[in-house]
Design a protein around this motif. Structure first.
Motif, PDB file in Angstrom:
ATOM      1  N   SER A  36       1.861  -5.770   2.545  1.00  0.00           N
ATOM      2  CA  SER A  36       2.775  -4.650   2.288  1.00  0.00           C
ATOM      3  C   SER A  36       3.936  -5.117   1.415  1.00  0.00           C
ATOM      4  O   SER A  36       4.174  -6.322   1.272  1.00  0.00           O
ATOM      5  N   LEU A  80       7.052  -6.421  -0.509  1.00  0.00           N
ATOM      6  CA  LEU A  80       7.344  -7.520  -1.430  1.00  0.00           C
ATOM      7  C   LEU A  80       6.192  -8.525  -1.487  1.00  0.00           C
ATOM      8  O   LEU A  80       5.840  -9.014  -2.568  1.00  0.00           O
ATOM      9  N   ASP A  92      -1.376 -11.604   6.852  1.00  0.00           N
ATOM     10  CA  ASP A  92      -0.580 -10.537   7.479  1.00  0.00           C
ATOM     11  C   ASP A  92      -1.015 -10.399   8.926  1.00  0.00           C
ATOM     12  O   ASP A  92      -2.121 -10.786   9.294  1.00  0.00           O
ATOM     13  N   ASP A 113      -0.246 -14.644  13.163  1.00  0.00           N
ATOM     14  CA  ASP A 113       1.146 -14.261  13.412  1.00  0.00           C
ATOM     15  C   ASP A 113       2.009 -15.480  13.080  1.00  0.00           C
ATOM     16  O   ASP A 113       1.867 -16.535  13.714  1.00  0.00           O
ATOM     17  N   VAL A 114       2.911 -15.345  12.108  1.00  0.00           N
ATOM     18  CA  VAL A 114       3.687 -16.522  11.681  1.00  0.00           C
ATOM     19  C   VAL A 114       4.597 -17.066  12.787  1.00  0.00           C
ATOM     20  O   VAL A 114       5.031 -18.217  12.715  1.00  0.00           O
ATOM     21  N   ASN A 157       7.203 -15.062   3.449  1.00  0.00           N
ATOM     22  CA  ASN A 157       7.741 -13.730   3.182  1.00  0.00           C
ATOM     23  C   ASN A 157       7.703 -12.811   4.400  1.00  0.00           C
ATOM     24  O   ASN A 157       8.485 -11.857   4.468  1.00  0.00           O
ATOM     25  N   TYR A 207      19.246 -10.309  12.205  1.00  0.00           N
ATOM     26  CA  TYR A 207      18.606 -10.367  10.879  1.00  0.00           C
ATOM     27  C   TYR A 207      19.427 -11.262   9.952  1.00  0.00           C
ATOM     28  O   TYR A 207      18.885 -12.116   9.255  1.00  0.00           O
ATOM     29  N   LYS A 223      18.201 -14.808   8.270  1.00  0.00           N
ATOM     30  CA  LYS A 223      18.112 -14.991   6.817  1.00  0.00           C
ATOM     31  C   LYS A 223      19.033 -16.116   6.345  1.00  0.00           C
ATOM     32  O   LYS A 223      18.666 -16.880   5.453  1.00  0.00           O
ATOM     33  N   ILE A 269      15.612  -3.358  -1.644  1.00  0.00           N
ATOM     34  CA  ILE A 269      14.447  -3.067  -2.476  1.00  0.00           C
ATOM     35  C   ILE A 269      13.644  -1.960  -1.800  1.00  0.00           C
ATOM     36  O   ILE A 269      13.501  -1.959  -0.570  1.00  0.00           O
ATOM     37  N   THR A 283      10.758  -0.578  -0.246  1.00  0.00           N
ATOM     38  CA  THR A 283       9.483  -0.990   0.356  1.00  0.00           C
ATOM     39  C   THR A 283       9.334  -0.190   1.655  1.00  0.00           C
ATOM     40  O   THR A 283      10.291   0.480   2.082  1.00  0.00           O
TER      41      THR A 283
HETATM   42  N1  LIG Z   1      12.875  -4.654   1.326  1.00  0.00           N
HETATM   43  C1  LIG Z   1      14.086  -5.188   1.220  1.00  0.00           C
HETATM   44  O1  LIG Z   1      15.075  -4.525   0.829  1.00  0.00           O
HETATM   45  C2  LIG Z   1      14.313  -6.637   1.570  1.00  0.00           C
HETATM   46  C3  LIG Z   1      15.526  -7.214   1.217  1.00  0.00           C
HETATM   47  C4  LIG Z   1      15.742  -8.553   1.507  1.00  0.00           C
HETATM   48  C5  LIG Z   1      14.773  -9.288   2.164  1.00  0.00           C
HETATM   49  N2  LIG Z   1      13.608  -8.694   2.514  1.00  0.00           N
HETATM   50  C6  LIG Z   1      12.614  -9.534   3.190  1.00  0.00           C
HETATM   51  O2  LIG Z   1      11.429  -9.542   2.426  1.00  0.00           O
HETATM   52  C7  LIG Z   1      10.299  -9.738   3.288  1.00  0.00           C
HETATM   53  C8  LIG Z   1       9.284  -8.630   3.051  1.00  0.00           C
HETATM   54  O3  LIG Z   1       9.891  -7.383   3.367  1.00  0.00           O
HETATM   55  P1  LIG Z   1       9.267  -5.978   2.911  1.00  0.00           P
HETATM   56  O4  LIG Z   1      10.400  -5.133   2.540  1.00  0.00           O
HETATM   57  O5  LIG Z   1       8.146  -6.207   1.978  1.00  0.00           O
HETATM   58  O6  LIG Z   1       8.733  -5.465   4.340  1.00  0.00           O
HETATM   59  P2  LIG Z   1       7.350  -4.750   4.741  1.00  0.00           P
HETATM   60  O7  LIG Z   1       7.589  -4.243   6.106  1.00  0.00           O
HETATM   61  O8  LIG Z   1       6.920  -3.815   3.681  1.00  0.00           O
HETATM   62  O9  LIG Z   1       6.295  -5.958   4.783  1.00  0.00           O
HETATM   63  C9  LIG Z   1       6.384  -6.994   5.733  1.00  0.00           C
HETATM   64  C10 LIG Z   1       4.983  -7.452   6.069  1.00  0.00           C
HETATM   65  O10 LIG Z   1       5.098  -8.573   6.965  1.00  0.00           O
HETATM   66  C11 LIG Z   1       4.107  -8.430   7.969  1.00  0.00           C
HETATM   67  N3  LIG Z   1       4.509  -9.152   9.166  1.00  0.00           N
HETATM   68  C12 LIG Z   1       5.508  -8.814  10.030  1.00  0.00           C
HETATM   69  N4  LIG Z   1       5.585  -9.698  11.028  1.00  0.00           N
HETATM   70  C13 LIG Z   1       4.620 -10.626  10.788  1.00  0.00           C
HETATM   71  C14 LIG Z   1       4.198 -11.792  11.485  1.00  0.00           C
HETATM   72  N5  LIG Z   1       4.787 -12.159  12.640  1.00  0.00           N
HETATM   73  N6  LIG Z   1       3.180 -12.529  10.958  1.00  0.00           N
HETATM   74  C15 LIG Z   1       2.581 -12.137   9.797  1.00  0.00           C
HETATM   75  N7  LIG Z   1       2.923 -11.025   9.118  1.00  0.00           N
HETATM   76  C16 LIG Z   1       3.931 -10.276   9.613  1.00  0.00           C
HETATM   77  C17 LIG Z   1       4.003  -6.940   8.214  1.00  0.00           C
HETATM   78  O11 LIG Z   1       2.777  -6.579   8.833  1.00  0.00           O
HETATM   79  C18 LIG Z   1       4.151  -6.384   6.799  1.00  0.00           C
HETATM   80  O12 LIG Z   1       2.894  -6.233   6.169  1.00  0.00           O
HETATM   81  C19 LIG Z   1      10.891  -9.781   4.704  1.00  0.00           C
HETATM   82  O13 LIG Z   1      11.099 -11.122   5.074  1.00  0.00           O
HETATM   83  C20 LIG Z   1      12.195  -9.046   4.563  1.00  0.00           C
HETATM   84  O14 LIG Z   1      13.109  -9.418   5.574  1.00  0.00           O
HETATM   85  C21 LIG Z   1      13.347  -7.392   2.237  1.00  0.00           C
END
Ligand SMILES: NC(=O)c1ccc[n+]([C@@H]2O[C@H](COP(=O)([O-])OP(=O)(O)OC[C@H]3O[C@@H](n4cnc5c(N)ncnc54)[C@H](O)[C@@H]3O)[C@@H](O)[C@H]2O)c1
Length: 273
Positions: free
Chosen positions: A16, A18, A37, A58-59, A85, A180, A184, A213, A215
């Motif tokens: 999903s 990013l 994932d 699961d990470v 990620n 959070y 981070k 971003i 998403t």
């Molecule tokens: N979207 C933003 O604005 C933003 C900003 C800064 C940082 N981030 C970071 O970027 C990363 C991706 O975020 P995103 O917006 O794409 O979110 P998202 O929810 O679209 O995607 C996250 C993915 O991680 C997977 N996931 C969750 N827990 C997991 C686990 N324990 N093991 C394996 N997979 C797991 C989920 O199933 C999902 O597919 C995250 O670390 C988030 O904190 C996002």
């Protein structure tokens, strides 16, 4: 189109948002990609589109991560790029989120009005242990567990690039998201420490600190969105590709002199150096 030609990359949480965008750009740039994932359906979908491989662990589960990377070592005998990620946002129901957004807007209005402040978010004072632990487990434990296993493969080969997903929330803080932000900030500190430790092995470790971003993670942001846009000089959320290109750069040999850095595509939210 061939900046990652011949490289094997594993991107966690790439079913999903990013991670998915990073995986697509990596594949376009010639990398062979392992899609990880928690959600097997999402991982299968992305892997199919990029002709990649699927690993659903699961990470935050140390033993599962160990098994996953052992499979990579056995199957491919190498790993050139790891992107840590996978992540989660604080979990709120629609009602809880609407209530929190309203509180936040009222709180900020009172603060800026200069009068008495009577509305408070009070997140930290009411945060349950399990919410704190889950946030740190997925982000911080997950980044550590995957990095540790990746180094076992990259170390003897004396080459590799690791990219960890931080956030401007870890740089600047963010009201109402203490776990959070802590996770981070921890990831960015961890990145610098490991970068120093493994520089002699020819492995680079960097982080990305995205701004907001668009998403699935940020889709539920409603009433608070104008507040976030007002804090962003570019007055918009970024696109997943804004982060994917940063990951391509940091993972590629173009960044061969870059380690221990945090690259922050954030629309001007936070300016550094
Ligand atoms: N979207 C933003 O604005 C933003 C900003 C800064 C940082 N981030 C970071 O970027 C990363 C991706 O975020 P995103 O917006 O794409 O979110 P998202 O929810 O679209 O995607 C996250 C993915 O991680 C997977 N996931 C969750 N827990 C997991 C686990 N324990 N093991 C394996 N997979 C797991 C989920 O199933 C999902 O597919 C995250 O670390 C988030 O904190 C996002």
């Amino acid at each position: 189109m061939d900046r990652l030609q011949g490289k094997l990359a594993l991107v966690t949480g790439s079913g999903s948002g990013l991670g998915e965008a990073i995986t697509r750009r990596f594949a376009e740039e010639g990398a062979e990609v392992v899609v990880n994932d928690l959600d097997p359906g999402a991982a299968e979908r992305v892997a199919k589109e990029v002709d990649g491989h699927v690993l659903t662990f699961d990470v935050s589960d140390s033993a599962a991560v160990r098994r996953g990377f052992a499979e990579v070592a056995e199957r491919f005998g190498r790993l050139d790029i790891l992107v840590n990620n996978a992540g989660i946002a604080p979990r709120y129901s629609d009602e809880e989120r609407a209530e929190r957004d309203a509180l936040l807007l009222q709180h900020v209005t009172e603060l800026q009005g200069g009068g008495e402040v009577t509305t408070f978010l009070d997140t930290t004072v009411s945060l349950p242990d399990e919410d704190w632990r889950e946030m740190l487990a997925v982000h911080l434990d997950g980044t550590f567990f995957c990095t540790r296993e990746a180094l076992k493969i990259m170390g003897p080969r004396r080459s590799g690039a690791i990219v960890n997903m931080g956030s401007i929330m870890g740089t600047s803080g963010g009201s109402g998201a203490p776990a959070y932000c802590a996770a981070k900030a921890g990831i960015m500190g961890f990145s610098r420490a490991v970068a120093l430790e493994v520089v002699g092995r020819g492995i680079r470790v960097n982080a990305i600190a995205p701004g907001f971003i668009d998403t699935p993670m940020t889709a539920p942001i409603g009433a608070a969105r104008p507040l976030l846009l007002a804090q962003t000089p570019m007055a918009r959320f970024g696109e997943p590709d804004d982060i994917a290109w940063a990951a391509v750069y940091l993972a590629s040999d173009e960044a061969k002199f870059v380690t221990g850095q945090v690259l922050s595509p954030n629309g001007g939210w936070h300016m550094s150096q």
